[in-house]
Design a protein around this motif. Sequence first.
Motif, PDB file in Angstrom:
ATOM      1  N   ALA A   1      62.448  73.583  51.204  1.00 35.08           N
ATOM      2  CA  ALA A   1      62.526  74.682  50.388  1.00 35.08           C
ATOM      3  C   ALA A   1      60.786  75.440  50.282  1.00 35.08           C
ATOM      4  CB  ALA A   1      62.316  73.691  48.206  1.00 35.08           C
ATOM      5  N   ASN A   2      60.422  74.732  50.713  1.00 32.03           N
ATOM      6  CA  ASN A   2      59.076  74.765  51.265  1.00 32.03           C
ATOM      7  C   ASN A   2      59.157  76.286  52.197  1.00 32.03           C
ATOM      8  OD1 ASN A   2      55.558  74.278  51.152  1.00 32.03           O
ATOM      9  ND2 ASN A   2      55.469  74.245  52.552  1.00 32.03           N
ATOM     10  N   TYR A   3      59.643  75.623  52.848  1.00 33.62           N
ATOM     11  CA  TYR A   3      60.053  76.634  54.081  1.00 33.62           C
ATOM     12  C   TYR A   3      60.857  78.153  54.173  1.00 33.62           C
ATOM     13  CZ  TYR A   3      62.867  79.441  57.883  1.00 33.62           C
ATOM     14  OH  TYR A   3      63.106  80.544  58.351  1.00 33.62           O
ATOM     15  N   LEU A   4      61.563  78.429  52.229  1.00 33.58           N
ATOM     16  CA  LEU A   4      61.843  79.505  51.951  1.00 33.58           C
ATOM     17  C   LEU A   4      60.761  80.099  50.615  1.00 33.58           C
ATOM     18  CD1 LEU A   4      65.300  77.598  50.364  1.00 33.58           C
ATOM     19  CD2 LEU A   4      65.207  79.295  52.164  1.00 33.58           C
ATOM     20  N   LYS A   5      59.954  79.452  50.414  1.00 35.16           N
ATOM     21  CA  LYS A   5      59.083  80.042  49.771  1.00 35.16           C
ATOM     22  C   LYS A   5      57.996  80.499  50.358  1.00 35.16           C
ATOM     23  CE  LYS A   5      57.981  75.803  47.356  1.00 35.16           C
ATOM     24  NZ  LYS A   5      57.981  74.882  46.724  1.00 35.16           N
ATOM     25  N   ARG A   6      57.540  79.844  51.086  1.00 36.26           N
ATOM     26  CA  ARG A   6      56.235  79.824  52.449  1.00 36.26           C
ATOM     27  C   ARG A   6      56.100  80.573  53.550  1.00 36.26           C
ATOM     28  NH1 ARG A   6      52.197  79.230  48.753  1.00 36.26           N
ATOM     29  NH2 ARG A   6      52.387  78.415  47.013  1.00 36.26           N
ATOM     30  N   GLY A   7      57.622  80.040  53.732  1.00 37.18           N
ATOM     31  CA  GLY A   7      57.876  80.781  55.372  1.00 37.18           C
ATOM     32  C   GLY A   7      57.417  79.645  56.583  1.00 37.18           C
ATOM     33  N   TYR A   8      57.361  78.250  56.163  1.00 35.87           N
ATOM     34  CA  TYR A   8      57.672  77.261  56.716  1.00 35.87           C
ATOM     35  C   TYR A   8      57.142  76.056  56.338  1.00 35.87           C
ATOM     36  CZ  TYR A   8      53.220  75.946  54.241  1.00 35.87           C
ATOM     37  OH  TYR A   8      52.073  74.980  53.999  1.00 35.87           O
ATOM     38  N   GLY A   9      57.687  75.430  57.214  1.00 33.63           N
ATOM     39  CA  GLY A   9      58.602  73.761  56.563  1.00 33.63           C
ATOM     40  C   GLY A   9      57.123  72.811  57.166  1.00 33.63           C
ATOM     41  N   ARG A  10      58.055  71.439  57.244  1.00 32.58           N
ATOM     42  CA  ARG A  10      56.537  70.351  58.211  1.00 32.58           C
ATOM     43  C   ARG A  10      57.347  70.595  59.346  1.00 32.58           C
ATOM     44  NH1 ARG A  10      54.010  67.382  55.033  1.00 32.58           N
ATOM     45  NH2 ARG A  10      55.560  67.508  53.165  1.00 32.58           N
ATOM     46  N   ALA A  11      57.921  70.928  60.225  1.00 31.10           N
ATOM     47  CA  ALA A  11      57.590  71.400  61.606  1.00 31.10           C
ATOM     48  C   ALA A  11      56.520  71.828  62.022  1.00 31.10           C
ATOM     49  CB  ALA A  11      59.330  71.831  62.015  1.00 31.10           C
ATOM     50  N   SER A  12      56.372  72.959  61.013  1.00 38.29           N
ATOM     51  CA  SER A  12      54.906  73.616  61.489  1.00 38.29           C
ATOM     52  C   SER A  12      53.584  73.164  61.450  1.00 38.29           C
ATOM     53  CB  SER A  12      54.968  75.518  60.658  1.00 38.29           C
ATOM     54  OG  SER A  12      56.511  76.227  61.052  1.00 38.29           O
ATOM     55  N   PHE A  13      54.089  72.384  60.425  1.00 38.84           N
ATOM     56  CA  PHE A  13      52.486  71.489  59.790  1.00 38.84           C
ATOM     57  C   PHE A  13      52.596  70.608  60.945  1.00 38.84           C
ATOM     58  CE2 PHE A  13      51.026  68.113  57.669  1.00 38.84           C
ATOM     59  CZ  PHE A  13      50.118  68.649  57.080  1.00 38.84           C
ATOM     60  N   HIS A  14      53.526  70.154  60.816  1.00 37.84           N
ATOM     61  CA  HIS A  14      52.554  69.274  62.035  1.00 37.84           C
ATOM     62  C   HIS A  14      52.448  69.497  63.794  1.00 37.84           C
ATOM     63  CE1 HIS A  14      55.244  65.587  60.485  1.00 37.84           C
ATOM     64  NE2 HIS A  14      54.143  65.337  59.697  1.00 37.84           N
ATOM     65  N   ALA A  15      53.172  70.814  63.414  1.00 40.08           N
ATOM     66  CA  ALA A  15      53.061  71.200  65.485  1.00 40.08           C
ATOM     67  C   ALA A  15      51.259  72.011  64.656  1.00 40.08           C
ATOM     68  CB  ALA A  15      53.352  72.719  65.203  1.00 40.08           C
ATOM     69  N   SER A  16      51.345  72.836  63.076  1.00 38.52           N
ATOM     70  CA  SER A  16      49.711  73.107  63.407  1.00 38.52           C
ATOM     71  C   SER A  16      49.033  72.054  63.925  1.00 38.52           C
ATOM     72  CB  SER A  16      49.313  72.967  62.447  1.00 38.52           C
ATOM     73  OG  SER A  16      50.509  74.818  61.198  1.00 38.52           O
ATOM     74  N   ALA A  17      49.251  70.738  63.340  1.00 35.46           N
ATOM     75  CA  ALA A  17      48.175  69.425  63.551  1.00 35.46           C
ATOM     76  C   ALA A  17      48.391  69.130  65.267  1.00 35.46           C
ATOM     77  CB  ALA A  17      48.556  68.374  63.158  1.00 35.46           C
ATOM     78  N   ASP A  18      49.425  69.478  65.885  1.00 37.07           N
ATOM     79  CA  ASP A  18      49.617  69.513  67.040  1.00 37.07           C
ATOM     80  C   ASP A  18      49.086  70.179  68.060  1.00 37.07           C
ATOM     81  OD1 ASP A  18      50.952  66.862  66.974  1.00 37.07           O
ATOM     82  OD2 ASP A  18      52.939  67.675  67.743  1.00 37.07           O
ATOM     83  N   VAL A  19      48.821  70.927  67.421  1.00 36.50           N
ATOM     84  CA  VAL A  19      47.922  72.795  67.884  1.00 36.50           C
ATOM     85  C   VAL A  19      46.108  72.048  68.130  1.00 36.50           C
ATOM     86  CG1 VAL A  19      46.891  74.890  68.347  1.00 36.50           C
ATOM     87  CG2 VAL A  19      49.036  74.037  68.331  1.00 36.50           C
ATOM     88  N   ARG A  20      46.129  71.704  66.962  1.00 42.84           N
ATOM     89  CA  ARG A  20      44.775  71.449  66.676  1.00 42.84           C
ATOM     90  C   ARG A  20      43.596  70.343  67.587  1.00 42.84           C
ATOM     91  NH1 ARG A  20      46.285  72.290  61.043  1.00 42.84           N
ATOM     92  NH2 ARG A  20      46.510  69.561  60.942  1.00 42.84           N
ATOM     93  N   ALA A  21      45.046  69.007  67.473  1.00 42.85           N
ATOM     94  CA  ALA A  21      44.930  68.176  68.529  1.00 42.85           C
ATOM     95  C   ALA A  21      44.917  68.877  69.927  1.00 42.85           C
ATOM     96  CB  ALA A  21      45.955  66.975  67.975  1.00 42.85           C
ATOM     97  N   GLY A  22      45.446  69.590  70.308  1.00 43.53           N
ATOM     98  CA  GLY A  22      45.361  70.262  71.901  1.00 43.53           C
ATOM     99  C   GLY A  22      46.322  69.053  72.702  1.00 43.53           C
ATOM    100  N   ILE A  23      47.226  69.035  71.331  1.00 45.53           N
ATOM    101  CA  ILE A  23      48.476  68.416  72.578  1.00 45.53           C
ATOM    102  C   ILE A  23      49.714  69.456  72.753  1.00 45.53           C
ATOM    103  CG2 ILE A  23      50.879  66.993  71.130  1.00 45.53           C
ATOM    104  CD1 ILE A  23      49.081  64.940  69.374  1.00 45.53           C
ATOM    105  N   VAL A  24      49.939  70.734  72.131  1.00 48.42           N
ATOM    106  CA  VAL A  24      50.151  71.334  72.430  1.00 48.42           C
ATOM    107  C   VAL A  24      50.023  72.836  71.852  1.00 48.42           C
ATOM    108  CG1 VAL A  24      52.996  70.222  71.539  1.00 48.42           C
ATOM    109  CG2 VAL A  24      52.191  71.891  69.821  1.00 48.42           C
ATOM    110  N   THR A  25      50.080  73.955  72.913  1.00 44.83           N
ATOM    111  CA  THR A  25      49.801  75.195  72.744  1.00 44.83           C
ATOM    112  C   THR A  25      50.099  75.511  71.008  1.00 44.83           C
ATOM    113  OG1 THR A  25      51.589  75.993  74.750  1.00 44.83           O
ATOM    114  CG2 THR A  25      49.504  75.059  74.920  1.00 44.83           C
ATOM    115  N   ARG A  26      49.906  76.786  71.591  1.00 47.36           N
ATOM    116  CA  ARG A  26      50.767  77.466  69.983  1.00 47.36           C
ATOM    117  C   ARG A  26      51.976  78.066  70.790  1.00 47.36           C
ATOM    118  NH1 ARG A  26      47.967  80.364  66.331  1.00 47.36           N
ATOM    119  NH2 ARG A  26      49.237  82.484  66.418  1.00 47.36           N
ATOM    120  N   GLN A  27      52.190  78.061  71.616  1.00 45.59           N
ATOM    121  CA  GLN A  27      53.084  78.861  72.545  1.00 45.59           C
ATOM    122  C   GLN A  27      54.123  78.035  72.474  1.00 45.59           C
ATOM    123  OE1 GLN A  27      52.974  80.577  76.091  1.00 45.59           O
ATOM    124  NE2 GLN A  27      54.634  81.356  76.253  1.00 45.59           N
TER     125      GLN A  27
END
Lengths: 374, 418
Positions: free
Chosen positions: A274-300
């Motif tokens: 539902a969040n994805y439908l409203k705001r264009g991102y869901g929990r995977a993006s939320f977690h991916a953002s945290a992983d990018v901040r922590a240097g675990i994955v790149t944005r790409q």
Amino acid sequence: MPETQEGQSLDEMGFCNVCRSSEDKMKIDWHQRRLRLEVVLNRAKSHHKSDTYDCLIPISGGKDSMYQLHVLVREYGMRPLAVTFSHNWYSAIGMYNLFNCLEVFDIDHIMFTPRRKKVNALAKKSLEVIGDACWHCHAGVGAFPLKIAKDYGIKLVIWGESISESSSRGTYSKPLFKFDQDYFLKVSAKVPFKEMVTPDMDERDLKTFESLNADQYKQAEIEGIHLGDFIYWDEERQTEFIKREYDWRETNVEGTYKRYKSAECIMPGVHDFANYLKRGYGRASFHASADVRAGIVTRQEAFETLTPLDSVVPKALKYFEEITGVNQQEFIETVSRLKHPLLTNTSLEINQNDSEVNAPSLFFEDLKRWTSEN
Amino acid sequence: MHLSGIGDLRNLSKDVNGCRLIADSFINHLENTPNALNPWVCTNQDVDLLTLNLFENKNKPLSGLILGVKDVIATEEFPTKMGSGENWENPNMGFDARIVSEAKNLGAVIGGKTKSSEFAVHKETNVVNPHYHGRTSGTSSSGSAAAVANGSVCISLATQTAGSIARPASYCSVLAMKPTFGDYPRTGILKTTDEFDTVGFFGKSLSHIAEFYFATRLKGLNYPVNEKRRSIKEFNSFILAVGDNFDRASNQLRNKAKQFALKYIDKFSTINFPLALFEIRDIHSKIYKDNLSYYFQQEIKDNRVSSEFSSFVESKQDTDQKKVKDHLKQLQNWREQFNDFVGDSLIISLGANSSAPLKDPTYDFDMNLLITAAGYSQIVVPNLIKDEDGKNVSISFSARKGFDENLINFLFSNLLLD
């Protein structure tokens, strides 16, 4: 995090509030904050009116609950009353984790479970009003513990993660809300219980979700804090710790690749879709953002591999249809009416779920099957 | 695989006398090292406490290991000053960075904090090169390099944003690994540049490095990208990346590197990278300065940085959101080209352009920048070749993301390192 996140603002570098808050954490004297926490806890120990408990800890059995209990019971010797407002969507893993908490820390516990038909009706109404299925949970976890605190004369209520950690509605250097009786109304429930009345559910039926009023809150002298404002919050490190030390368990969680967030519930996939439908991102993006901040994955890497999970229809949506009569198409149409203005002209990709993993099932259904098998 | 390094310490730490031996050895080493040569900011010098810590952590994978930690990595029991002396406003951070926490969970004990350049950038530290006094020990991670090189500890944590592990390793003649970007979370570590900052470490031997790496790297279902890119395979080709395009080394040094490679590898090709790939110099510089000016804006505003730091950062061009996005897009395109070109090859290059130069050198472009920008795995092996003055220069072995284990296996079996 995307600019459609509630409270989000990007700065001149395009960095979001969550990134800024994450850097704030490095400049905070957490040793000093710990000392402040000790003052708060010692005060609660020394002048509580409740003969029995030093504090109240709202718990779901999730990762934060277990860690809160570890810090407060094991490290600081607090004697808490644990309180659970059940969303009545518990998974078997979730119920195991909840009762494991109680066993490990040997604490008293009160649990409130709203009846099934009430949960079902509110899930449907919630979708229409706030654009996710979880109003009853948002409202209940805020209101119920405060009522219990008042009834038991407990002055200190201790939640887990700070709103400054990842919500965008405040940073550690500029926290948004001071805790009061309406904190969860402002943060997550959004509408008071009176606005959730339906032809089948009157105000009396919804009193369960009513928080204390300002006078009651003041008279009860309750202080609400988040542990994450006093100790350096590192969700994954804490999760690894409780898994190792206390056998806290993860499971597959729909809509993301991390296995620890909302593991106690069968419906996070529906909430996050539902969040994805409203705001264009869901929990995977939320977690991916945290992983990018922590240097675990790149944005790409995040965009290529992780965020596509946001668009996958959760299998639990079938259960939502069973309990509300709202089918997938209606769900999408209803939530899309609350789409963020920046996405008005954007058509969001939606992918059907071809995963071989079973749909999450209610603890009670699992229990019924296990007991009949044995 | 031969993994005796930390295993020996683990066995020794099973009884209290063994723990005391390890603690004594660490502290004797500190006491016998003249202050001027000391690569440490602060250390645990209480032999009883250290012995107790070691003993309490017996029978774990990293038991017996005393760890050095670069001063930009948060530790609960030691202050963290970010290499900036008194200019970091909250040195008592009160928590452990994730990598420190993980190492401690696995039985390691923190020996102390090692010197870093100011905010892990370029300014020379006062760390004395243990092998070549009077010469530089490198910049940012020099304290960690020297702490292993002088025998204080077997593993010391570090970070690399361009060449901050590889160069000190080469100058101080010590083995080092910069694992694949993402194998270690940076939680609790000073951030200088999102896309490049990578955790790594120096080690007494390849066994120490391998065992530490396999024990502490992120693993499991919560890290699908990391798990997916890992694969065990033979390298399908070898790229000898020495020459005009790659470094500013002397011809003699390059020839020695080629001869070295020929000795061990019978099927390598000397490849000229397409010139476009060297655009990374500009891209890296822009992104690096964008990030530094952003993350340290308060310190710069409050004059809590050195003039060197300030002038380095202030040389950046004006930046706005669009330019930042453009720079990141350029980096993404560059990474795609680089990955296509390298494929599953092993890259052999010089660990530094020369042996340790005199203090405050001007750092020329070298291959380390490309390897870091690509997020590749890198192991720098010392003492394989010498320059015209007989001083050691390292060889760098690197490979695409996720090939860390391949690199380690290759070095064990081809260089017969222990």
